[in-house]
Design an enzyme around this catalytic site. Structure first.
Site, PDB file in Angstrom:
ATOM      1  N   HIS A 198     -32.253   8.530   8.997  1.00 50.41           N
ATOM      2  CA  HIS A 198     -33.271   7.949   9.483  1.00 50.41           C
ATOM      3  C   HIS A 198     -34.797   8.532   9.308  1.00 50.41           C
ATOM      4  O   HIS A 198     -35.511   8.798  10.162  1.00 50.41           O
ATOM      5  CB  HIS A 198     -32.804   7.671  11.111  1.00 50.41           C
ATOM      6  CG  HIS A 198     -33.626   6.590  11.584  1.00 50.41           C
ATOM      7  ND1 HIS A 198     -33.346   5.903  12.797  1.00 50.41           N
ATOM      8  CD2 HIS A 198     -34.941   6.158  11.263  1.00 50.41           C
ATOM      9  CE1 HIS A 198     -34.242   4.748  13.049  1.00 50.41           C
ATOM     10  NE2 HIS A 198     -35.171   5.091  12.160  1.00 50.41           N
ATOM     11  N   ARG A 253     -32.073  -1.414  11.067  1.00 53.41           N
ATOM     12  CA  ARG A 253     -31.159  -0.727  12.089  1.00 53.41           C
ATOM     13  C   ARG A 253     -29.824  -0.714  11.776  1.00 53.41           C
ATOM     14  O   ARG A 253     -29.318  -1.774  11.282  1.00 53.41           O
ATOM     15  CB  ARG A 253     -31.369  -1.343  13.585  1.00 53.41           C
ATOM     16  CG  ARG A 253     -32.926  -1.069  14.384  1.00 53.41           C
ATOM     17  CD  ARG A 253     -32.780   0.125  14.838  1.00 53.41           C
ATOM     18  NE  ARG A 253     -34.059   0.512  15.430  1.00 53.41           N
ATOM     19  CZ  ARG A 253     -34.923   1.191  15.075  1.00 53.41           C
ATOM     20  NH1 ARG A 253     -35.141   1.307  13.585  1.00 53.41           N
ATOM     21  NH2 ARG A 253     -36.399   1.395  15.736  1.00 53.41           N
ATOM     22  N   GLU A 280     -26.644   6.671  15.782  1.00 56.47           N
ATOM     23  CA  GLU A 280     -27.422   7.844  15.230  1.00 56.47           C
ATOM     24  C   GLU A 280     -27.381   9.016  16.257  1.00 56.47           C
ATOM     25  O   GLU A 280     -27.312   8.839  17.528  1.00 56.47           O
ATOM     26  CB  GLU A 280     -28.638   7.607  15.079  1.00 56.47           C
ATOM     27  CG  GLU A 280     -28.681   6.456  13.789  1.00 56.47           C
ATOM     28  CD  GLU A 280     -30.121   5.988  13.556  1.00 56.47           C
ATOM     29  OE1 GLU A 280     -31.229   6.413  13.949  1.00 56.47           O
ATOM     30  OE2 GLU A 280     -30.194   5.211  12.693  1.00 56.47           O
TER      31      GLU A 280
HETATM   32  P1  NAP Z   1     -41.405  -7.763  11.765  1.00 61.31           P
HETATM   33  O1  NAP Z   1     -42.797  -7.733  11.173  1.00 61.31           O
HETATM   34  O2  NAP Z   1     -41.370  -8.229  13.207  1.00 61.31           O
HETATM   35  O3  NAP Z   1     -40.307  -8.349  10.724  1.00 61.31           O
HETATM   36  C1  NAP Z   1     -38.972  -8.694  11.106  1.00 61.31           C
HETATM   37  C2  NAP Z   1     -38.560  -9.783  10.390  1.00 61.31           C
HETATM   38  O4  NAP Z   1     -37.111  -9.778  10.651  1.00 61.31           O
HETATM   39  C3  NAP Z   1     -39.233 -11.235  10.223  1.00 61.31           C
HETATM   40  O5  NAP Z   1     -39.412 -11.515   8.964  1.00 61.31           O
HETATM   41  C4  NAP Z   1     -38.198 -11.991  10.934  1.00 61.31           C
HETATM   42  O6  NAP Z   1     -38.272 -13.115  10.373  1.00 61.31           O
HETATM   43  C5  NAP Z   1     -37.011 -11.191  10.971  1.00 61.31           C
HETATM   44  N1  NAP Z   1     -35.988 -11.369  12.133  1.00 61.31           N
HETATM   45  C6  NAP Z   1     -36.192 -11.210  13.207  1.00 61.31           C
HETATM   46  N2  NAP Z   1     -34.998 -11.381  14.134  1.00 61.31           N
HETATM   47  C7  NAP Z   1     -34.195 -12.052  13.274  1.00 61.31           C
HETATM   48  C8  NAP Z   1     -33.061 -12.540  13.321  1.00 61.31           C
HETATM   49  N3  NAP Z   1     -32.325 -12.314  14.742  1.00 61.31           N
HETATM   50  N4  NAP Z   1     -32.337 -13.027  12.344  1.00 61.31           N
HETATM   51  C9  NAP Z   1     -32.925 -12.827  11.189  1.00 61.31           C
HETATM   52  N5  NAP Z   1     -34.063 -12.357  10.727  1.00 61.31           N
HETATM   53  C10 NAP Z   1     -34.711 -11.987  11.919  1.00 61.31           C
HETATM   54  O7  NAP Z   1     -41.091  -6.178  11.932  1.00 61.31           O
HETATM   55  P2  NAP Z   1     -41.408  -4.911  10.872  1.00 61.31           P
HETATM   56  O8  NAP Z   1     -42.709  -4.503  11.432  1.00 61.31           O
HETATM   57  O9  NAP Z   1     -41.266  -5.444   9.672  1.00 61.31           O
HETATM   58  O10 NAP Z   1     -40.164  -4.103  11.321  1.00 61.31           O
HETATM   59  C11 NAP Z   1     -38.785  -4.375  11.276  1.00 61.31           C
HETATM   60  C12 NAP Z   1     -37.755  -3.542  11.640  1.00 61.31           C
HETATM   61  O11 NAP Z   1     -37.784  -2.469  10.888  1.00 61.31           O
HETATM   62  C13 NAP Z   1     -38.025  -2.888  13.026  1.00 61.31           C
HETATM   63  O12 NAP Z   1     -37.701  -3.774  14.178  1.00 61.31           O
HETATM   64  C14 NAP Z   1     -37.045  -1.534  13.065  1.00 61.31           C
HETATM   65  O13 NAP Z   1     -36.070  -1.915  13.567  1.00 61.31           O
HETATM   66  C15 NAP Z   1     -37.085  -1.407  11.382  1.00 61.31           C
HETATM   67  N6  NAP Z   1     -37.552  -0.145  11.227  1.00 61.31           N
HETATM   68  C16 NAP Z   1     -37.122   0.898  10.727  1.00 61.31           C
HETATM   69  C17 NAP Z   1     -37.632   2.051  10.111  1.00 61.31           C
HETATM   70  C18 NAP Z   1     -36.709   3.418   9.941  1.00 61.31           C
HETATM   71  O14 NAP Z   1     -37.438   4.333  10.113  1.00 61.31           O
HETATM   72  N7  NAP Z   1     -35.692   3.036   9.033  1.00 61.31           N
HETATM   73  C19 NAP Z   1     -38.937   2.321  10.517  1.00 61.31           C
HETATM   74  C20 NAP Z   1     -39.541   1.066  11.010  1.00 61.31           C
HETATM   75  C21 NAP Z   1     -39.064   0.073  11.352  1.00 61.31           C
HETATM   76  P3  NAP Z   1     -38.009 -14.553  11.288  1.00 61.31           P
HETATM   77  O15 NAP Z   1     -38.959 -14.450  12.533  1.00 61.31           O
HETATM   78  O16 NAP Z   1     -38.521 -15.643  10.282  1.00 61.31           O
HETATM   79  O17 NAP Z   1     -36.650 -14.546  11.759  1.00 61.31           O
HETATM   80  C1  8YV Z   2     -38.980   5.975  13.716  1.00 65.16           C
HETATM   81  C2  8YV Z   2     -38.325   3.576  13.647  1.00 65.16           C
HETATM   82  O1  8YV Z   2     -37.803   6.893  13.369  1.00 65.16           O
HETATM   83  O2  8YV Z   2     -40.455   2.455  13.869  1.00 65.16           O
HETATM   84  C3  8YV Z   2     -39.356   2.269  14.088  1.00 65.16           C
HETATM   85  O3  8YV Z   2     -38.606   1.335  14.512  1.00 65.16           O
HETATM   86  O4  8YV Z   2     -37.358   3.375  13.556  1.00 65.16           O
HETATM   87  C4  8YV Z   2     -38.985   4.576  13.078  1.00 65.16           C
HETATM   88  O5  8YV Z   2     -40.174   4.614  12.697  1.00 65.16           O
HETATM   89  C5  8YV Z   2     -38.772   6.034  15.152  1.00 65.16           C
HETATM   90  O6  8YV Z   2     -39.269   5.277  16.018  1.00 65.16           O
HETATM   91  C6  8YV Z   2     -39.068   7.528  15.574  1.00 65.16           C
HETATM   92  O7  8YV Z   2     -40.303   7.755  16.151  1.00 65.16           O
END
Ligand code: NAP
Ligand code: 8YV
Length: 316
Positions: A276, A229, A258
């Protein structure tokens, strides 16, 4: 009478599925100031996505809201303190997007190291013959990569990086039972790695975690990749570090405000910028949408939710 308030843009597939089961109102088509006081009490179900979330001032005007379903795994746009207080469970779409988002991180990793954007621009410009090739970039092979957020997607990033590098370290709130070295100090990890990949959740807990100090620790020969994020990076500090060259470059998919990307970031040559699109393929977005809608239907039919967020566990 509407029972579902939809905040996000829908594909035709989603619209058909939703209109088959619910009576939706599309937030973007209403004048909220007029509509909410008159009809807000009819809304039981809410559909949104990661970047859009549900504004708390709108949720206040939905007194009978029962459930929020988020098309996306990140739900930092929803205030889960308020939803938990009100007994409203929140659902999200974990796992179905792991590989796609990890591919996006990998694309940024390779594009940064191999100076892809400038190379492509030269090829398109017609100036290759007159100007010759650009200075050689450095190889992405065998670099030490630090992961901030080694969760579901972070682990997929590590798998996708394996043909290039298996020298992985990670930072998070806790040490995991995995063979990679763990850092409890983000600056120390940044100092020891050549690329920092952020795939941690956004929100207050991680706001500006990637500070100027972290960027300077990655250093002038290193890269920051952010697919988590925008709020996790101090964006003004990032602009400074990139302009002054204390950070080598950045590959970014997410931003603070964004869809606004600061013009300074857009004009810098040492950035690779995406709008994004982490999960943005037809197949993955459809899987996310289906899971989000399946959660709403499960709730409506009195069945268990498929993928509630951890903060809602106490409500179920
Ligand atoms: P997840 O399985 O919950 O993994 C999140 C990781 O972040 C865990 O390893 C956790 O480790 C760490 N974390 C959480 N809070 C933290 C903190 N305060 N300080 C340091 N580390 C922390 O989640 P995920 O499914 O992999 O998704 C992760 C994130 O990716 C989403 O929340 C979203 O914001 C982002 N994302 C972006 C896109 C995009 O389109 N660019 C798409 C999908 C997701 P610990 O619990 O050990 O701290
Ligand atoms: C998408 C995301 O862009 O899953 C997330 O956390 O940031 C992205 O996969 C978004 O949620 C649009 O559907």
């Amino acid at each position: 009478m509407s029972d579902l308030l939809v905040f996000n843009k829908l594909t035709d597939h989603m619209r058909v599925r939703i209109e088959d089961v619910f009576a939706p109102t599309y937030f973007q088509t209403i004048d909220a100031t007029e509509w909410l006081p008159l009809h807000g009490d009819t809304i039981r179900f809410i559909l949104t996505d990661g970047p859009t979330g549900v504004p708390s001032e709108v949720l206040k005007q939905l007194p009978n809201a029962e459930i929020i379903s988020n098309v996306g795994v990140g739900y930092d746009g929803v205030d889960t303190v308020i939803t938990t207080e009100r007994g409203i469970p929140v659902c999200h779409t974990p796992d179905v997007l792991n590989e796609e988002v990890a591919t996006t991180a990998l694309m940024l990793y390779l594009a940064c190291w191999r100076n892809l954007e400038a190379e492509m621009a030269l090829a398109r410009s017609g100036r290759w013959g007159s100007e010759g090739n650009l200075p050689l970039p450095r190889t992405p092979e065998n670099r030490r990569v630090g992961i901030l957020g080694l969760g579901r997607i972070g682990k997929a990033v590590v798998r996708k990086l394996a043909p290039w590098t298996t020298d992985i370290v990670y930072f998070g709130r806790s040490k995991q039972d995995i063979p990679f070295p763990y850092y409890s100090d983000l600056i120390a990890m940044a100092r020891d790695c050549e690329t920092l990949v952020c795939i941690a959740p956004g929100g207050d807990a991680t706001r500006n975690l990637i500070s100027r100090e972290v960027m300077d620790a990655i250093g002038p020969d290193g890269f920051l990749i952010n697919v988590g994020r925008g709020s996790t990076v101090d964006e003004m500090a990032l602009i400074g570090a990139l302009q002054e060259g204390t950070l080598g470059g950045a590959g970014l998919d997410v931003y603070v405000d964004e869809p606004h990307i600061p013009s300074a970031l857009r004009s810098l040559p040492n950035t690779v910028l995406l709008p994004h699109i982490g999960s943005a393929s037809i197949e993955t977005r459809r899987a996310m949408a289906d899971l989000a809608i399946d959660n709403l239907i499960a709730w409506k039919e009195g069945r268990p939710l498929l993928s509630p967020v951890p903060e809602s566990a106490s409500l179920l």
